[in-house]
Scaffold this motif. Structure first.
Motif, PDB file in Angstrom:
ATOM      1  N   VAL A   1       0.872  -1.167   0.000  1.00 37.63           N
ATOM      2  CA  VAL A   1       0.000   0.000   0.000  1.00 37.63           C
ATOM      3  C   VAL A   1       0.914   1.223   0.000  1.00 37.63           C
ATOM      4  O   VAL A   1       1.561   1.528   0.999  1.00 37.63           O
ATOM      5  CB  VAL A   1      -0.937   0.016   1.230  1.00 37.63           C
ATOM      6  CG1 VAL A   1      -1.828   1.249   1.210  1.00 37.63           C
ATOM      7  CG2 VAL A   1      -1.771  -1.259   1.285  1.00 37.63           C
ATOM      8  N   VAL A   2       1.001   1.905  -1.150  1.00 38.27           N
ATOM      9  CA  VAL A   2       1.891   3.068  -1.276  1.00 38.27           C
ATOM     10  C   VAL A   2       1.319   4.227  -0.470  1.00 38.27           C
ATOM     11  O   VAL A   2       2.016   4.873   0.297  1.00 38.27           O
ATOM     12  CB  VAL A   2       2.060   3.480  -2.759  1.00 38.27           C
ATOM     13  CG1 VAL A   2       2.974   4.690  -2.889  1.00 38.27           C
ATOM     14  CG2 VAL A   2       2.618   2.315  -3.571  1.00 38.27           C
ATOM     15  N   PHE A   3       0.030   4.499  -0.674  1.00 41.99           N
ATOM     16  CA  PHE A   3      -0.656   5.510   0.140  1.00 41.99           C
ATOM     17  C   PHE A   3      -2.131   5.156   0.202  1.00 41.99           C
ATOM     18  O   PHE A   3      -2.627   4.367  -0.597  1.00 41.99           O
ATOM     19  CB  PHE A   3      -0.447   6.936  -0.400  1.00 41.99           C
ATOM     20  CG  PHE A   3      -1.031   7.190  -1.767  1.00 41.99           C
ATOM     21  CD1 PHE A   3      -2.369   7.520  -1.945  1.00 41.99           C
ATOM     22  CD2 PHE A   3      -0.227   7.112  -2.896  1.00 41.99           C
ATOM     23  CE1 PHE A   3      -2.901   7.757  -3.202  1.00 41.99           C
ATOM     24  CE2 PHE A   3      -0.738   7.348  -4.152  1.00 41.99           C
ATOM     25  CZ  PHE A   3      -2.083   7.671  -4.312  1.00 41.99           C
ATOM     26  N   GLY A   4      -2.838   5.704   1.207  1.00 44.28           N
ATOM     27  CA  GLY A   4      -4.281   5.523   1.314  1.00 44.28           C
ATOM     28  C   GLY A   4      -4.737   4.402   2.217  1.00 44.28           C
ATOM     29  O   GLY A   4      -5.871   3.961   2.116  1.00 44.28           O
ATOM     30  N   ARG A   5      -3.873   3.952   3.114  1.00 44.59           N
ATOM     31  CA  ARG A   5      -4.283   2.859   4.017  1.00 44.59           C
ATOM     32  C   ARG A   5      -5.543   3.218   4.804  1.00 44.59           C
ATOM     33  O   ARG A   5      -6.378   2.369   5.072  1.00 44.59           O
ATOM     34  CB  ARG A   5      -3.131   2.529   4.961  1.00 44.59           C
ATOM     35  CG  ARG A   5      -3.437   1.398   5.912  1.00 44.59           C
ATOM     36  CD  ARG A   5      -2.184   0.741   6.463  1.00 44.59           C
ATOM     37  NE  ARG A   5      -2.374   0.168   7.784  1.00 44.59           N
ATOM     38  CZ  ARG A   5      -3.209  -0.817   8.073  1.00 44.59           C
ATOM     39  NH1 ARG A   5      -3.963  -1.326   7.153  1.00 44.59           N
ATOM     40  NH2 ARG A   5      -3.306  -1.279   9.299  1.00 44.59           N
ATOM     41  N   PHE A   6      -5.698   4.496   5.167  1.00 41.97           N
ATOM     42  CA  PHE A   6      -6.862   4.932   5.942  1.00 41.97           C
ATOM     43  C   PHE A   6      -7.772   5.837   5.115  1.00 41.97           C
ATOM     44  O   PHE A   6      -8.454   6.705   5.661  1.00 41.97           O
ATOM     45  CB  PHE A   6      -6.399   5.666   7.213  1.00 41.97           C
ATOM     46  CG  PHE A   6      -5.514   4.821   8.080  1.00 41.97           C
ATOM     47  CD1 PHE A   6      -6.054   3.800   8.849  1.00 41.97           C
ATOM     48  CD2 PHE A   6      -4.151   5.026   8.120  1.00 41.97           C
ATOM     49  CE1 PHE A   6      -5.238   3.004   9.653  1.00 41.97           C
ATOM     50  CE2 PHE A   6      -3.328   4.237   8.921  1.00 41.97           C
ATOM     51  CZ  PHE A   6      -3.878   3.224   9.689  1.00 41.97           C
ATOM     52  N   ASN A   7      -7.788   5.642   3.790  1.00 41.55           N
ATOM     53  CA  ASN A   7      -8.533   6.528   2.898  1.00 41.55           C
ATOM     54  C   ASN A   7      -9.113   5.700   1.763  1.00 41.55           C
ATOM     55  O   ASN A   7      -8.582   4.645   1.438  1.00 41.55           O
ATOM     56  CB  ASN A   7      -7.544   7.579   2.348  1.00 41.55           C
ATOM     57  CG  ASN A   7      -8.235   8.737   1.684  1.00 41.55           C
ATOM     58  OD1 ASN A   7      -8.972   8.565   0.725  1.00 41.55           O
ATOM     59  ND2 ASN A   7      -7.985   9.933   2.186  1.00 41.55           N
ATOM     60  N   VAL A   8     -10.191   6.177   1.129  1.00 46.71           N
ATOM     61  CA  VAL A   8     -10.766   5.439  -0.001  1.00 46.71           C
ATOM     62  C   VAL A   8      -9.901   5.564  -1.251  1.00 46.71           C
ATOM     63  O   VAL A   8      -9.951   4.714  -2.132  1.00 46.71           O
ATOM     64  CB  VAL A   8     -12.218   5.887  -0.329  1.00 46.71           C
ATOM     65  CG1 VAL A   8     -13.157   5.538   0.817  1.00 46.71           C
ATOM     66  CG2 VAL A   8     -12.291   7.352  -0.690  1.00 46.71           C
ATOM     67  N   ASN A   9      -9.093   6.626  -1.325  1.00 46.67           N
ATOM     68  CA  ASN A   9      -8.185   6.805  -2.459  1.00 46.67           C
ATOM     69  C   ASN A   9      -6.843   6.189  -2.101  1.00 46.67           C
ATOM     70  O   ASN A   9      -6.211   6.600  -1.140  1.00 46.67           O
ATOM     71  CB  ASN A   9      -8.005   8.296  -2.769  1.00 46.67           C
ATOM     72  CG  ASN A   9      -9.322   8.943  -3.116  1.00 46.67           C
ATOM     73  OD1 ASN A   9      -9.986   8.551  -4.061  1.00 46.67           O
ATOM     74  ND2 ASN A   9      -9.726   9.916  -2.321  1.00 46.67           N
ATOM     75  N   LYS A  10      -6.426   5.185  -2.861  1.00 47.23           N
ATOM     76  CA  LYS A  10      -5.187   4.485  -2.538  1.00 47.23           C
ATOM     77  C   LYS A  10      -4.412   4.116  -3.787  1.00 47.23           C
ATOM     78  O   LYS A  10      -4.955   4.085  -4.877  1.00 47.23           O
ATOM     79  CB  LYS A  10      -5.407   3.232  -1.697  1.00 47.23           C
ATOM     80  CG  LYS A  10      -6.716   2.560  -1.789  1.00 47.23           C
ATOM     81  CD  LYS A  10      -6.833   1.405  -0.791  1.00 47.23           C
ATOM     82  CE  LYS A  10      -8.007   1.543   0.129  1.00 47.23           C
ATOM     83  NZ  LYS A  10      -7.787   2.285   1.321  1.00 47.23           N
ATOM     84  N   GLN A  11      -3.129   3.826  -3.574  1.00 46.65           N
ATOM     85  CA  GLN A  11      -2.311   3.290  -4.651  1.00 46.65           C
ATOM     86  C   GLN A  11      -1.638   2.034  -4.111  1.00 46.65           C
ATOM     87  O   GLN A  11      -1.081   2.044  -3.013  1.00 46.65           O
ATOM     88  CB  GLN A  11      -1.251   4.284  -5.128  1.00 46.65           C
ATOM     89  CG  GLN A  11      -0.502   3.781  -6.365  1.00 46.65           C
ATOM     90  CD  GLN A  11       0.443   4.832  -6.928  1.00 46.65           C
ATOM     91  OE1 GLN A  11       1.580   4.951  -6.475  1.00 46.65           O
ATOM     92  NE2 GLN A  11      -0.044   5.590  -7.897  1.00 46.65           N
TER      93      GLN A  11
END
Length: 104
Positions: free
Chosen positions: A76-86
């Motif tokens: 998980v590059v970014f967005g672990r706590f968000n609906v938008n993730k990479q």
């Protein structure tokens, strides 16, 4: 070595042997499912509730099966706590049809 955030004009791209996915997550869904592309994100629904990153953890487990990889092959590059993730998926063994169609 820290992975870089890949700027993409699509929901998926290859970075060498690694598939990079931009995801619009939908937690607390009726079922785990890979949906359609929405702009430059791929919609993925999971049954887990968005509490403390549990929905993202569940998504990683679900996608590991879908792509034929171990869970630790998905970062998980970014967005672990968000609906938008990479996510970065190292050497996927199979590609879901929505991704196959897009990359062919």
């Amino acid at each position: 070595m820290a992975n870089k955030k890949v700027a993409m004009d699509s929901f998926c791209a290859w970075d060498g042997e690694t598939l990079v996915l931009n995801i619009l997550g939908k937690p607390s869904a009726k079922q785990d499912v890979i949906g359609k592309a929405k702009g430059n994100q791929l919609k993925i629904s999971v049954t887990a509730a968005p509490v403390g990153g549990k929905a993202t953890d569940h998504m990683v487990k679900f996608l590991a099966k879908e792509f034929g990889v171990a869970e630790n092959a998905i970062e998980v590059v970014f967005g672990r706590f968000n609906v938008n993730k990479q996510l970065r998926i190292k050497s996927p063994k199979c590609l879901p049809s929505v991704i196959k169609k897009h990359l062919s």
